[in-house]
Design a protein around this motif. Sequence first.
Motif, PDB file in Angstrom:
ATOM      1  N   ASP A 105       4.175  -5.561   0.633  1.00 24.62           N
ATOM      2  CA  ASP A 105       5.611  -5.477   0.379  1.00 24.62           C
ATOM      3  C   ASP A 105       5.964  -4.190  -0.365  1.00 24.62           C
ATOM      4  OD1 ASP A 105       6.070  -8.038   1.541  1.00 24.62           O
ATOM      5  OD2 ASP A 105       5.393  -8.965  -0.311  1.00 24.62           O
ATOM      6  N   MET A 106       5.194  -3.853  -1.393  1.00 22.57           N
ATOM      7  CA  MET A 106       5.451  -2.638  -2.161  1.00 22.57           C
ATOM      8  C   MET A 106       5.127  -1.392  -1.362  1.00 22.57           C
ATOM      9  SD  MET A 106       6.824  -3.806  -4.785  1.00 22.57           S
ATOM     10  CE  MET A 106       7.009  -2.273  -5.686  1.00 22.57           C
ATOM     11  N   LEU A 111       8.806   3.565  -3.806  1.00 23.13           N
ATOM     12  CA  LEU A 111       8.715   3.603  -5.261  1.00 23.13           C
ATOM     13  C   LEU A 111       7.381   4.223  -5.640  1.00 23.13           C
ATOM     14  CD1 LEU A 111      10.092   0.025  -6.071  1.00 23.13           C
ATOM     15  CD2 LEU A 111      11.340   2.185  -6.063  1.00 23.13           C
ATOM     16  N   VAL A 112       7.413   5.459  -6.069  1.00 20.98           N
ATOM     17  CA  VAL A 112       6.196   6.231  -6.284  1.00 20.98           C
ATOM     18  C   VAL A 112       5.291   5.595  -7.334  1.00 20.98           C
ATOM     19  CG1 VAL A 112       5.264   8.464  -7.003  1.00 20.98           C
ATOM     20  CG2 VAL A 112       7.350   8.359  -5.622  1.00 20.98           C
ATOM     21  N   ARG A 116       0.570  -0.598  -5.937  1.00 16.53           N
ATOM     22  CA  ARG A 116       0.438  -1.008  -4.539  1.00 16.53           C
ATOM     23  C   ARG A 116      -0.970  -1.441  -4.168  1.00 16.53           C
ATOM     24  NH1 ARG A 116       3.930   3.728  -1.422  1.00 16.53           N
ATOM     25  NH2 ARG A 116       5.715   3.741  -2.846  1.00 16.53           N
ATOM     26  N   GLU A 117      -1.974  -0.944  -4.874  1.00 14.86           N
ATOM     27  CA  GLU A 117      -3.358  -1.273  -4.570  1.00 14.86           C
ATOM     28  C   GLU A 117      -4.116  -1.522  -5.862  1.00 14.86           C
ATOM     29  OE1 GLU A 117      -5.519   1.054  -1.754  1.00 14.86           O
ATOM     30  OE2 GLU A 117      -3.710   1.711  -0.691  1.00 14.86           O
ATOM     31  N   ILE A 118      -5.048  -2.448  -5.801  1.00 18.19           N
ATOM     32  CA  ILE A 118      -5.902  -2.755  -6.945  1.00 18.19           C
ATOM     33  C   ILE A 118      -7.344  -2.843  -6.465  1.00 18.19           C
ATOM     34  CG2 ILE A 118      -6.513  -4.452  -8.716  1.00 18.19           C
ATOM     35  CD1 ILE A 118      -3.619  -5.336  -8.760  1.00 18.19           C
ATOM     36  N   ASP A 119      -8.220  -2.092  -7.112  1.00 18.55           N
ATOM     37  CA  ASP A 119      -9.654  -2.185  -6.856  1.00 18.55           C
ATOM     38  C   ASP A 119     -10.281  -2.888  -8.052  1.00 18.55           C
ATOM     39  OD1 ASP A 119     -12.304  -1.958  -6.265  1.00 18.55           O
ATOM     40  OD2 ASP A 119     -12.323   0.222  -6.050  1.00 18.55           O
ATOM     41  N   THR A 143     -11.084  -5.597   2.010  1.00 19.95           N
ATOM     42  CA  THR A 143      -9.734  -5.389   1.515  1.00 19.95           C
ATOM     43  C   THR A 143      -8.799  -6.475   2.046  1.00 19.95           C
ATOM     44  OG1 THR A 143     -10.020  -2.985   1.410  1.00 19.95           O
ATOM     45  CG2 THR A 143      -7.760  -3.808   1.479  1.00 19.95           C
ATOM     46  N   VAL A 144      -8.062  -7.101   1.126  1.00 19.84           N
ATOM     47  CA  VAL A 144      -7.075  -8.111   1.496  1.00 19.84           C
ATOM     48  C   VAL A 144      -5.673  -7.530   1.288  1.00 19.84           C
ATOM     49  CG1 VAL A 144      -6.110 -10.384   0.966  1.00 19.84           C
ATOM     50  CG2 VAL A 144      -8.575 -10.046   0.937  1.00 19.84           C
ATOM     51  N   ASN A 145      -4.816  -7.718   2.278  1.00 20.67           N
ATOM     52  CA  ASN A 145      -3.434  -7.260   2.226  1.00 20.67           C
ATOM     53  C   ASN A 145      -2.544  -8.471   1.958  1.00 20.67           C
ATOM     54  OD1 ASN A 145      -0.725  -6.619   3.281  1.00 20.67           O
ATOM     55  ND2 ASN A 145      -1.649  -4.672   3.894  1.00 20.67           N
ATOM     56  N   THR A 146      -1.809  -8.430   0.839  1.00 18.51           N
ATOM     57  CA  THR A 146      -1.021  -9.585   0.385  1.00 18.51           C
ATOM     58  C   THR A 146       0.477  -9.308   0.505  1.00 18.51           C
ATOM     59  OG1 THR A 146      -2.731 -10.225  -1.197  1.00 18.51           O
ATOM     60  CG2 THR A 146      -0.519 -11.076  -1.593  1.00 18.51           C
ATOM     61  N   GLY A 147       1.216 -10.314   0.954  1.00 20.97           N
ATOM     62  CA  GLY A 147       2.668 -10.191   1.018  1.00 20.97           C
ATOM     63  C   GLY A 147       3.323 -11.543   1.155  1.00 20.97           C
ATOM     64  N   ASP A 148       4.641 -11.557   0.981  1.00 20.05           N
ATOM     65  CA  ASP A 148       5.366 -12.822   1.004  1.00 20.05           C
ATOM     66  C   ASP A 148       5.861 -13.194   2.398  1.00 20.05           C
ATOM     67  OD1 ASP A 148       5.169 -13.771  -1.643  1.00 20.05           O
ATOM     68  OD2 ASP A 148       6.638 -12.280  -2.308  1.00 20.05           O
ATOM     69  N   ASN A 149       4.962 -13.089   3.366  1.00 19.72           N
ATOM     70  CA  ASN A 149       5.277 -13.574   4.705  1.00 19.72           C
ATOM     71  C   ASN A 149       3.980 -13.964   5.407  1.00 19.72           C
ATOM     72  OD1 ASN A 149       4.591 -10.685   4.896  1.00 19.72           O
ATOM     73  ND2 ASN A 149       5.054 -10.901   7.084  1.00 19.72           N
ATOM     74  N   PHE A 150       4.088 -14.920   6.312  1.00 19.21           N
ATOM     75  CA  PHE A 150       2.937 -15.358   7.108  1.00 19.21           C
ATOM     76  C   PHE A 150       2.828 -14.429   8.307  1.00 19.21           C
ATOM     77  CE2 PHE A 150       0.589 -17.892  10.161  1.00 19.21           C
ATOM     78  CZ  PHE A 150      -0.354 -18.554   9.383  1.00 19.21           C
ATOM     79  N   VAL A 151       1.850 -13.524   8.290  1.00 18.96           N
ATOM     80  CA  VAL A 151       1.723 -12.492   9.324  1.00 18.96           C
ATOM     81  C   VAL A 151       1.237 -13.112  10.631  1.00 18.96           C
ATOM     82  CG1 VAL A 151       0.647 -10.318   9.966  1.00 18.96           C
ATOM     83  CG2 VAL A 151       1.243 -10.755   7.573  1.00 18.96           C
ATOM     84  N   MET A 152       1.969 -12.834  11.699  1.00 15.56           N
ATOM     85  CA  MET A 152       1.597 -13.368  13.012  1.00 15.56           C
ATOM     86  C   MET A 152       1.459 -12.283  14.069  1.00 15.56           C
ATOM     87  SD  MET A 152       3.988 -16.809  13.036  1.00 15.56           S
ATOM     88  CE  MET A 152       3.368 -17.321  14.641  1.00 15.56           C
ATOM     89  N   SER A 153       1.759 -11.040  13.719  1.00 14.48           N
ATOM     90  CA  SER A 153       1.694  -9.946  14.671  1.00 14.48           C
ATOM     91  C   SER A 153       0.531  -9.022  14.350  1.00 14.48           C
ATOM     92  CB  SER A 153       2.993  -9.140  14.652  1.00 14.48           C
ATOM     93  OG  SER A 153       2.872  -7.973  15.442  1.00 14.48           O
TER      94      SER A 153
END
Length: 223
Positions: A105-106, A111-112, A116-119, A143-153
């Motif tokens: 999402d970010m 927004l500089v 956006r990423e955490i290791d 790497t896991v990509n997180t967001g507030d939607n259920f990705v289907m595409s």
Amino acid sequence: MKILAAYALEEERIALPSIYNKEREQAEPLGDIKQPSGLQDERCGSEAHEIVEVVVGVGKTQAAGGLALAIAEHKPHRVLNIGTVGTYRHNVGDILVCRHFIDRDMHRLPLVKSCREIDMSGLSYAHDIRSVIRGVASDRTITVNTGDNFVMSAEEDLGCDAVDMEAFAMAWVCQKCGIPFLSVKYVTDILGQNSVELWADKLEYARKDLQAYFAPVTGNLFR
């Protein structure tokens, strides 16, 4: 030592032992009985470690808030996230040990200075626990990509191994609190071929396979 095991949903919960006996290298489930970290287990006369399980909720806000409250209440030494993910790089049934996290999402916002990423590699633990990809143990960085939607595409390259809705938020909370964090995810669906219904149908397999995965490596979580 106390480990806080965090799930997004009750349906993702597996049967981790509440007490782990370090000296005898065996798990001892005690039902709802809770003992403070470092107490002696009177049945075996040796140090017993504790695992406390919590359900924090779905999505970044609930995951971050729920985990922060659980940390404040239980004061764990480590946090373990167990859950499910979708992917377009791996197969259903793969188990991924994740230490790198992206907030999709970010990434879409200009927004500089945003995080956006955490290791979490430097603030993690159990580095001898490995992913199982196509039936083979793997040390590759996941790497896991997180967001507030259920990705289907699968049309958009999200630059990751898997997608979920909570892991980044949990990693962010642990980073701010200085608590070692580890996320172990079961692949339930392939992006572009998935749906909420198909994901739900795989939950029983996820619980069963994750239970089998953790059975021989529970002791590694405390090392």
